[in-house]
Every structure is written in C-alpha cells, then in structure tokens.
Motif scaffolding. Structure first.
Motif, PDB file in Angstrom:
ATOM      1  N   ALA A  63      35.148 -25.704  -0.328  1.00  9.47           N
ATOM      2  CA  ALA A  63      33.762 -25.755   0.137  1.00  9.47           C
ATOM      3  C   ALA A  63      33.175 -24.352   0.188  1.00  9.47           C
ATOM      4  N   THR A  64      33.975 -23.378   0.610  1.00  9.79           N
ATOM      5  CA  THR A  64      33.481 -22.002   0.664  1.00  9.79           C
ATOM      6  C   THR A  64      33.125 -21.496  -0.725  1.00  9.79           C
ATOM      7  N   TYR A  65      34.013 -21.743  -1.713  1.00  7.27           N
ATOM      8  CA  TYR A  65      33.703 -21.316  -3.074  1.00  7.27           C
ATOM      9  C   TYR A  65      32.519 -22.094  -3.630  1.00  7.27           C
ATOM     10  N   GLY A  66      32.375 -23.347  -3.185  1.00  2.78           N
ATOM     11  CA  GLY A  66      31.231 -24.132  -3.610  1.00  2.78           C
ATOM     12  C   GLY A  66      29.923 -23.486  -3.182  1.00  2.78           C
ATOM     13  N   ALA A  67      29.927 -22.828  -2.042  1.00  3.77           N
ATOM     14  CA  ALA A  67      28.705 -22.207  -1.548  1.00  3.77           C
ATOM     15  C   ALA A  67      28.346 -20.966  -2.332  1.00  3.77           C
ATOM     16  N   ILE A  68      29.353 -20.256  -2.860  1.00  2.24           N
ATOM     17  CA  ILE A  68      29.026 -18.976  -3.496  1.00  2.24           C
ATOM     18  C   ILE A  68      29.101 -19.005  -5.013  1.00  2.24           C
TER      19      ILE A  68
ATOM     20  N   GLY B  78      38.570 -12.970  -0.979  1.00  2.00           N
ATOM     21  CA  GLY B  78      38.275 -12.861   0.462  1.00  2.00           C
ATOM     22  C   GLY B  78      38.268 -14.182   1.212  1.00  2.00           C
ATOM     23  N   PRO B  79      37.467 -15.183   0.753  1.00  2.00           N
ATOM     24  CA  PRO B  79      37.431 -16.446   1.501  1.00  2.00           C
ATOM     25  C   PRO B  79      38.803 -17.087   1.650  1.00  2.00           C
TER      26      PRO B  79
ATOM     27  N   LEU C  57      26.380 -14.458   2.324  1.00  2.96           N
ATOM     28  CA  LEU C  57      26.439 -15.909   2.100  1.00  2.96           C
ATOM     29  C   LEU C  57      27.875 -16.421   2.172  1.00  2.96           C
ATOM     30  N   ALA C  58      28.805 -15.632   1.573  1.00  2.91           N
ATOM     31  CA  ALA C  58      30.208 -16.041   1.587  1.00  2.91           C
ATOM     32  C   ALA C  58      30.745 -16.038   3.014  1.00  2.91           C
ATOM     33  N   ILE C  59      30.326 -15.016   3.794  1.00  2.00           N
ATOM     34  CA  ILE C  59      30.786 -14.950   5.189  1.00  2.00           C
ATOM     35  C   ILE C  59      30.273 -16.155   5.968  1.00  2.00           C
ATOM     36  N   ALA C  60      28.996 -16.487   5.732  1.00  2.00           N
ATOM     37  CA  ALA C  60      28.417 -17.648   6.426  1.00  2.00           C
ATOM     38  C   ALA C  60      29.166 -18.921   6.050  1.00  2.00           C
ATOM     39  N   ALA C  61      29.533 -19.033   4.765  1.00  6.11           N
ATOM     40  CA  ALA C  61      30.241 -20.234   4.318  1.00  6.11           C
ATOM     41  C   ALA C  61      31.620 -20.321   4.966  1.00  6.11           C
TER      42      ALA C  61
ATOM     43  N   PHE D 154      35.730  -9.368   9.942  1.00  2.29           N
ATOM     44  CA  PHE D 154      36.839  -9.316   9.001  1.00  2.29           C
ATOM     45  C   PHE D 154      36.352  -9.585   7.576  1.00  2.29           C
ATOM     46  N   GLY D 155      35.271 -10.372   7.454  1.00  2.11           N
ATOM     47  CA  GLY D 155      34.690 -10.608   6.132  1.00  2.11           C
ATOM     48  C   GLY D 155      34.213  -9.305   5.499  1.00  2.11           C
ATOM     49  N   LEU D 156      33.668  -8.400   6.328  1.00  2.00           N
ATOM     50  CA  LEU D 156      33.232  -7.101   5.805  1.00  2.00           C
ATOM     51  C   LEU D 156      34.406  -6.308   5.247  1.00  2.00           C
ATOM     52  N   PHE D 157      35.582  -6.445   5.893  1.00  2.00           N
ATOM     53  CA  PHE D 157      36.790  -5.760   5.399  1.00  2.00           C
ATOM     54  C   PHE D 157      37.107  -6.196   3.979  1.00  2.00           C
TER      55      PHE D 157
END
Lengths: 219, 218
Positions: free
Chosen positions: A177-182, A48-49, A122-126, A113-116
C-alpha cells in the motif's frame, strides 16, 4: 475495564515498563541501514518504506511476550480471570493499552526516521497511514502467541517464531500500500483496505483465541 | 446465599488429588482446609474459584429464595493466592484503587482499609518498598476495599507476624458476622477458636486421601 487500560498504560511508562525501548530499537535499526547500504540516497529513499515497516514490525514484537506473563507471575492474572465476565474483553483491553503505550509512540516517531531514509513527504505520510492501520493487527496476533507462551520461561523467541508467519500478510499489504501511494501504476486503495480488513479480522479472532488459551493456562 | 459443593473431584495432569468432596457453607460460616504439603489445599481452592476445572462434581452458589445456582459463582469471590497480585512499580494507593475499580462494589476507602490492616499512612509508597509481610497485608486490604461475599484465601497468614495474624483473624470474624463466607487453606491456625465455634468447619484433606469415598464434612 477502563481501570485496567489506565493501569497498564501507567505500568508501561514506569520503571521496567519498556514503552520507550521500542522507539530506541526502532531508532537503532533505522540508523544502521544507511551504514550498511552506503550513501546512495536514491536507493535509500526507494527501500525506505520497507525498512521502516520491518523495523516497526520487529519493534512491536518487543515486550509482547510480557503482555500476560508479568500478570501471571505476580498473581494478578488469577484475580483478573476470577473477577471478569469475559476474558476476550480483557485481552482486547490489554492489547489496546499495549498498542497505545508501545505502538503509537513508535508510529509518531516515524516521520523523523523517514527523514533518515531520505523519503519524500508523501512516502512518509503513506508509511504513517499504513502503520497506524496495520500495527494493531500485529499486537492482536502477538496476544495469541503471548497467551500460548505465558507459562514458558523465556518464551520471547518462541513467541516471535510462532507469530512471524501470521504477521507476514500484514507486512506484505502494508508495504505494498505504501508503494502504491508513491509509485504510479501500483494501486493504493485495495492493499490499504485489505490491511484494514486484516486488522479488523484479527481484532476479533486474536482476543477470542488468546482469552481461551489464558483460561486453559491457570494450573 | 449458600455455597454448595457436590461430589467434587480434582486432579492435576490426570493425577487425582481429592475426590468426592461434599460440603455446604451458609452465610456467616467459614471452612478451614487443612492438610500436609501437597495434600491438595491449593488445588481445591483453585477449583472452587474456577481457575481449574473440576474433573467431576460442581460448585454452586445458591441465592436465597432460588433453586438454581448463580453463574458463574467465582464472580462473587475474592481470591487471595500465594502471590499478592501487587504491581511493584505502582504505589500502594494506585494498586488498591485499581482493584477497587476492577472488582466493583466499593466497600470502604483505601486509607480506611490500610488502617484496618495496620498500615496507616503508606498510600504513597511504591509497593516495591514494602517488606514481605507488609505486601501481604496490602493484598489483604484488597479484600476489604470492594465487597465480595466469599473470600477464598490460600495460606493468608504466610509472612505475617503474630500481631498481624490476630488482626487478620479479626477481619475474618468481621466478614463472617456481616454475612460473608470464608474458605481458607492453612497449615497454621487462623487464630479463630474453631473448636468452640459452630460456624467454623474444618476439612482435612489428608483424611480424604485415605478414605476417599466418605463424606467428611457437614
């Protein structure tokens, strides 16, 4: 300068402005991915990210080719060049208004779109945070391409080819960075800070280069 | 204020267009640039306005009481090119408001300027609804809403009808009598009686082609 910002924003939301085509394109890309990869929710939330970042990157390329071309075609650019002290400042303002009109609505639509993509909050926030920090860099790099192709008819594709290699670092650090958050062992702070640095770097280099190119393009 | 052009040479892609032009304009004077198609009228105007680099020579704007030129001179100019620099999606008022704020030094109001170009009461219309001549007149109104001492106008009366040409000639005379300068490229007459007016100089670029090293004006 303020008047230029307001005028560009106003134009973006008028007929033919194309501020909302970015969101529609974003929607199209994000919705077709689940059809392509199948109904595997785990896989979707995993990729997703990355999908959101690719979609946002491609959507922010839309309309960048018109950043200066429209003004050049109707003679506005000539008058702006004559009347202004600094083309660098003009380019910076135009990038800013382009980002506010095209980039920001896109980012604000990301949670939906993150919900899709079956992503965790947390991933959406990142993704939201990295996009806010990273997409201005795409606009500033794109301004250089737009200035280089300003006198070419149908320079849009050339623009994309010219700037894609330059925006790849933005994509890499945005997604990592996004994967780093999750994901636990991966770091968030260092790629995020590099992303910030890229945006700051290009916010200076982009307008200077694009302004210089525009000054050469007034034949 | 005085505009001094010294030994100006212009070229496009290495091809010389005009060479060794010398002239100067005082406050209240106008220069009418004539010549056949392709003689370099637009190139000269774009060089003066700083949009093209001169291959040699200089354009200086000298403030009264000073020796050195004001730099850059093009900030003291209004440039009206072949295109009207109007955004069709915006209304006439939004267009003129933008140019007034962007150019600075507001002179007269939007509606007053539109009355002067003979288009009263069209502020609210989108620029896309106007005819070619009306668009041209709105872009002339652009010169009126903020003050710049030098008007550089390229074929200003193209698309204008006879009555509007007379109106524009009057605007130019007003600008000159208030101490402004005008540089106009045209192949029609501007409607100003240039033969009997010492304040109007003419420059024919066709002659410059033939005898390039001579001083033609002044």
């Amino acid at each position: 300068m303020m008047s230029l910002l307001l005028r560009d924003m106003r134009l973006a939301f008028r007929v033919g402005g194309g501020a909302l085509t970015g969101i529609l394109f974003f929607l199209v890309v994000v919705t077709i991915v689940p059809f392509a990869v199948g109904p595997d929710l785990n896989l979707l939330s995993k990729i997703g990210p990355a999908i959101l970042w690719i979609a946002a990157l491609l959507a922010s390329l839309l309309g960048l080719d018109r950043l200066f071309q429209q003004d050049r075609e109707d003679g506005t650019l000539d008058v702006i060049i004559i009347q202004s002290h600094s083309l660098t400042a003009i380019v910076f303002i135009k990038c800013l208004s382009h980002w506010l009109a095209n980039g920001l609505p896109l980012i604000l639509a990301t949670p939906i779109f993150g919900l899709f993509m079956n992503m965790e909050p947390l991933a959406i926030a990142a993704v939201l945070a990295t996009l806010i920090v990273g997409t201005p860099a795409i606009t500033f790099i794109g301004a250089v391409g737009a200035a280089a192709t300003v006198s070419l008819p149908r320079g849009g594709l050339l623009l994309a080819v010219l700037i894609l290699p330059l925006v790849i670092p933005v994509l890499i650090f945005g997604v990592s960075a996004t994967y780093g958050a999750i994901q636990d062992p991966a770091p968030f702070t260092s790629p995020f800070l590099i992303l910030c640095a890229l945006t700051l770097f290009f916010s200076v280099l982009g307008p200077i280069t694009a302004g210089w190119m525009l000054a050469q393009s007034t034949d | 204020m005085k505009l001094v052009i010294e030994n100006l040479n212009g070229e496009r892609s290495g091809q010389p267009i005009f060479s060794s032009l010398n002239f100067s304009l005082e406050e209240g004077q106008a220069l009418v640039v004539t010549g056949s198609n392709g003689s370099g009228k637009s190139t000269l105007l774009r060089v003066i306005a700083g949009l093209l680099n001169a291959s040699d020579g200089s354009v200086l704007l000298i403030d009264s009481g000073q020796d050195e030129g004001v730099s850059p001179p093009h900030e003291y100019m209004h440039y009206l090119g072949h295109q009207n620099a109007l955004k069709l999606a915006l209304s006439v008022e939004e267009n003129l408001n933008f140019w007034q704020e962007f150019c600075g030094i507001p002179l007269i109001g939007i509606s007053e300027a539109l009355v002067k170009v003979g288009l009263p009461g069209i502020e609210h219309l989108p620029a896309a609804y106007l005819s070619a001549g009306q668009k041209r007149r709105v872009s002339i109104a652009k010169l009126l809403v903020s003050y710049k001492p030098i008007w550089v106008v390229d074929e200003p009366t193209s698309a204008l009808d006879k009555a509007s040409e007379v109106l524009f000639a009057k605007l130019i005379e007003e600008h000159l009598s208030s101490g402004g300068m005008v540089i106009a490229a045209t192949h029609q007459s501007l409607g100003i009686d240039s033969d009997n007016n010492e304040q109007i100089k003419t420059l024919n670029l066709d002659k410059n082609r033939l005898s390039s090293k001579e001083q033609l004006v002044d």
